[in-house]
Motif scaffolding. Structure first.
Motif, PDB file in Angstrom:
ATOM      1  N   ILE A  68       1.308  18.813  17.968  1.00 54.04           N
ATOM      2  CA  ILE A  68       1.098  19.884  16.988  1.00 54.04           C
ATOM      3  C   ILE A  68       0.978  19.296  15.590  1.00 54.04           C
ATOM      4  CG2 ILE A  68       2.166  21.884  15.856  1.00 54.04           C
ATOM      5  CD1 ILE A  68       3.272  22.669  18.663  1.00 54.04           C
ATOM      6  N   ASN A  69       1.880  18.383  15.239  1.00 47.71           N
ATOM      7  CA  ASN A  69       1.850  17.780  13.904  1.00 47.71           C
ATOM      8  C   ASN A  69       0.569  16.988  13.656  1.00 47.71           C
ATOM      9  OD1 ASN A  69       4.246  18.880  13.012  1.00 47.71           O
ATOM     10  ND2 ASN A  69       5.476  17.077  13.480  1.00 47.71           N
ATOM     11  N   LYS A  70       0.038  16.340  14.681  1.00 52.46           N
ATOM     12  CA  LYS A  70      -1.206  15.576  14.546  1.00 52.46           C
ATOM     13  C   LYS A  70      -2.440  16.436  14.781  1.00 52.46           C
ATOM     14  CE  LYS A  70       0.396  10.966  15.669  1.00 52.46           C
ATOM     15  NZ  LYS A  70       0.090   9.778  16.469  1.00 52.46           N
ATOM     16  N   GLN A  71      -2.211  17.721  15.117  1.00 55.06           N
ATOM     17  CA  GLN A  71      -3.279  18.649  15.467  1.00 55.06           C
ATOM     18  C   GLN A  71      -4.144  18.051  16.584  1.00 55.06           C
ATOM     19  OE1 GLN A  71      -5.310  19.977  11.921  1.00 55.06           O
ATOM     20  NE2 GLN A  71      -3.427  20.779  11.040  1.00 55.06           N
TER      21      GLN A  71
ATOM     22  N   LEU B  47      -2.638  28.029  18.941  1.00 54.64           N
ATOM     23  CA  LEU B  47      -1.286  27.487  18.805  1.00 54.64           C
ATOM     24  C   LEU B  47      -1.217  26.533  17.623  1.00 54.64           C
ATOM     25  CD1 LEU B  47       1.623  27.098  19.943  1.00 54.64           C
ATOM     26  CD2 LEU B  47       0.690  25.196  21.272  1.00 54.64           C
ATOM     27  N   ILE B  48      -2.121  25.587  17.568  1.00 49.52           N
ATOM     28  CA  ILE B  48      -2.125  24.618  16.473  1.00 49.52           C
ATOM     29  C   ILE B  48      -2.416  25.327  15.148  1.00 49.52           C
ATOM     30  CG2 ILE B  48      -3.360  22.624  15.513  1.00 49.52           C
ATOM     31  CD1 ILE B  48      -3.606  21.626  18.482  1.00 49.52           C
ATOM     32  N   GLY B  49      -3.329  26.295  15.169  1.00 48.17           N
ATOM     33  CA  GLY B  49      -3.673  27.045  13.965  1.00 48.17           C
ATOM     34  C   GLY B  49      -2.538  27.896  13.436  1.00 48.17           C
ATOM     35  N   ALA B  50      -1.617  28.312  14.296  1.00 46.65           N
ATOM     36  CA  ALA B  50      -0.490  29.147  13.872  1.00 46.65           C
ATOM     37  C   ALA B  50       0.416  28.419  12.874  1.00 46.65           C
ATOM     38  CB  ALA B  50       0.327  29.600  15.085  1.00 46.65           C
ATOM     39  N   PHE B  51       0.325  27.099  12.824  1.00 42.19           N
ATOM     40  CA  PHE B  51       1.142  26.311  11.899  1.00 42.19           C
ATOM     41  C   PHE B  51       0.463  26.125  10.541  1.00 42.19           C
ATOM     42  CE2 PHE B  51       2.917  25.472  16.002  1.00 42.19           C
ATOM     43  CZ  PHE B  51       4.281  25.401  15.757  1.00 42.19           C
ATOM     44  N   ASN B  52      -0.786  26.585  10.415  1.00 42.17           N
ATOM     45  CA  ASN B  52      -1.531  26.522   9.146  1.00 42.17           C
ATOM     46  C   ASN B  52      -1.494  25.138   8.508  1.00 42.17           C
ATOM     47  OD1 ASN B  52      -2.153  29.335   9.203  1.00 42.17           O
ATOM     48  ND2 ASN B  52      -0.054  29.740   8.516  1.00 42.17           N
TER      49      ASN B  52
ATOM     50  N   LYS C 180       3.479  20.757   8.987  1.00 42.10           N
ATOM     51  CA  LYS C 180       4.107  19.940  10.017  1.00 42.10           C
ATOM     52  C   LYS C 180       5.510  20.482  10.334  1.00 42.10           C
ATOM     53  CE  LYS C 180       1.601  15.699   9.020  1.00 42.10           C
ATOM     54  NZ  LYS C 180       0.589  15.883   9.991  1.00 42.10           N
ATOM     55  N   ILE C 181       5.943  20.202  11.546  1.00 39.65           N
ATOM     56  CA  ILE C 181       7.292  20.573  11.970  1.00 39.65           C
ATOM     57  C   ILE C 181       8.240  19.492  11.474  1.00 39.65           C
ATOM     58  CG2 ILE C 181       8.800  20.978  13.951  1.00 39.65           C
ATOM     59  CD1 ILE C 181       6.198  21.825  15.491  1.00 39.65           C
TER      60      ILE C 181
ATOM     61  N   SER D 107      14.559  26.187  17.646  1.00 35.55           N
ATOM     62  CA  SER D 107      14.289  26.745  16.325  1.00 35.55           C
ATOM     63  C   SER D 107      13.618  25.648  15.513  1.00 35.55           C
ATOM     64  CB  SER D 107      15.583  27.178  15.640  1.00 35.55           C
ATOM     65  OG  SER D 107      16.164  28.235  16.371  1.00 35.55           O
ATOM     66  N   LEU D 108      12.425  25.951  15.013  1.00 35.01           N
ATOM     67  CA  LEU D 108      11.644  24.964  14.265  1.00 35.01           C
ATOM     68  C   LEU D 108      11.752  25.239  12.772  1.00 35.01           C
ATOM     69  CD1 LEU D 108       8.323  25.037  16.334  1.00 35.01           C
ATOM     70  CD2 LEU D 108      10.287  23.520  16.647  1.00 35.01           C
ATOM     71  N   LYS D 109      11.836  24.178  11.993  1.00 34.40           N
ATOM     72  CA  LYS D 109      11.750  24.297  10.542  1.00 34.40           C
ATOM     73  C   LYS D 109      10.506  23.522  10.131  1.00 34.40           C
ATOM     74  CE  LYS D 109      14.057  23.506   6.199  1.00 34.40           C
ATOM     75  NZ  LYS D 109      15.072  22.720   5.505  1.00 34.40           N
ATOM     76  N   LEU D 110       9.608  24.204   9.434  1.00 35.00           N
ATOM     77  CA  LEU D 110       8.370  23.582   8.989  1.00 35.00           C
ATOM     78  C   LEU D 110       8.554  22.945   7.619  1.00 35.00           C
ATOM     79  CD1 LEU D 110       5.771  26.313  10.042  1.00 35.00           C
ATOM     80  CD2 LEU D 110       6.893  24.584  11.435  1.00 35.00           C
ATOM     81  N   ILE D 111       7.659  22.046   7.275  1.00 30.05           N
ATOM     82  CA  ILE D 111       7.701  21.358   5.985  1.00 30.05           C
ATOM     83  C   ILE D 111       7.722  22.366   4.828  1.00 30.05           C
ATOM     84  CG2 ILE D 111       6.270  19.928   4.431  1.00 30.05           C
ATOM     85  CD1 ILE D 111       7.643  18.199   6.453  1.00 30.05           C
ATOM     86  N   ASN D 112       7.002  23.477   4.964  1.00 31.29           N
ATOM     87  CA  ASN D 112       6.940  24.463   3.882  1.00 31.29           C
ATOM     88  C   ASN D 112       8.155  25.395   3.849  1.00 31.29           C
ATOM     89  OD1 ASN D 112       6.490  26.152   6.054  1.00 31.29           O
ATOM     90  ND2 ASN D 112       4.562  26.986   5.287  1.00 31.29           N
TER      91      ASN D 112
END
Length: 184
Positions: A53-56, A83-88, A91-92, A118-123
């Protein structure tokens, strides 16, 4: 003679007690070993999914799915893009597990393992991802691998009222839930 008989009986009782206790301990050890195995396998899959996901990396993510799941998930490429697009592009940063569960055993196959993170994104946004894998299926090797990912683009505590996930643990697929309750 009487002393010898008593000594042999005592020795026999000690040996049988030791044998019984060892048998109980080995079952406990077996269960602990299975739990350690399931934790190791789901953590390995989680790391691979997050890396993709992080590397798309859609192709890398696709390869994690079992051959059987790849055949049965309708529009797998499109769902991987969603799925990958949902992260805009975010990165996780971290993934904390709230539990690993399993169904089956190494002896009574297939062995399905479920992980909930539970994921925390960079943003700073928080998502939840659920990963289901079939770890062992000696009768049908094509079923071994990732077979379901469910993503909620919000944390559990921010789920909309009356929120319900409409998937079964045994369904193949990629399921994405947005805060407005819409499933993609």
């Amino acid at each position: 003679m009487r002393k010898l008989t008593c000594t042999l009986l005592c020795l026999l009782m000690i040996l049988s007690t030791t044998f019984c206790l060892t048998g109980c301990k080995s079952r406990t050890d077996e269960m602990a070993g299975l739990e350690a195995h399931t934790d190791k396998q789901i953590n390995k899959m989680k790391k691979q999914v997050i890396k993709c996901i992080n590397k798309q990396d859609k192709e890398g993510l696709k390869k994690l799915f079992s051959k059987d799941a790849q055949k049965h998930i309708e529009d797998l490429d499109g769902k991987l893009d969603q799925l990958i697009g949902a992260f805009n592009g975010n990165k996780i940063e971290s993934a904390k597990g709230s539990g690993t569960d399993f169904e089956g055993s190494a002896d009574a196959q297939p062995l399905h393992i479920y992980g909930d993170y539970s994921l925390k994104l960079i943003n700073g946004e928080k998502y939840v991802i659920m990963i289901n894998i079939c770890d062992i299926d000696d009768d049908n090797k094509e079923k071994e691998g990732l077979y379901q990912i469910t993503l909620m683009t919000f944390p559990k505590d921010a789920a909309p009222e009356e929120f319900y996930i409409e998937t079964n643990d045994d369904d193949y697929g990629i399921f994405i839930y947005k805060k407005d309750g819409i499933q993609q």
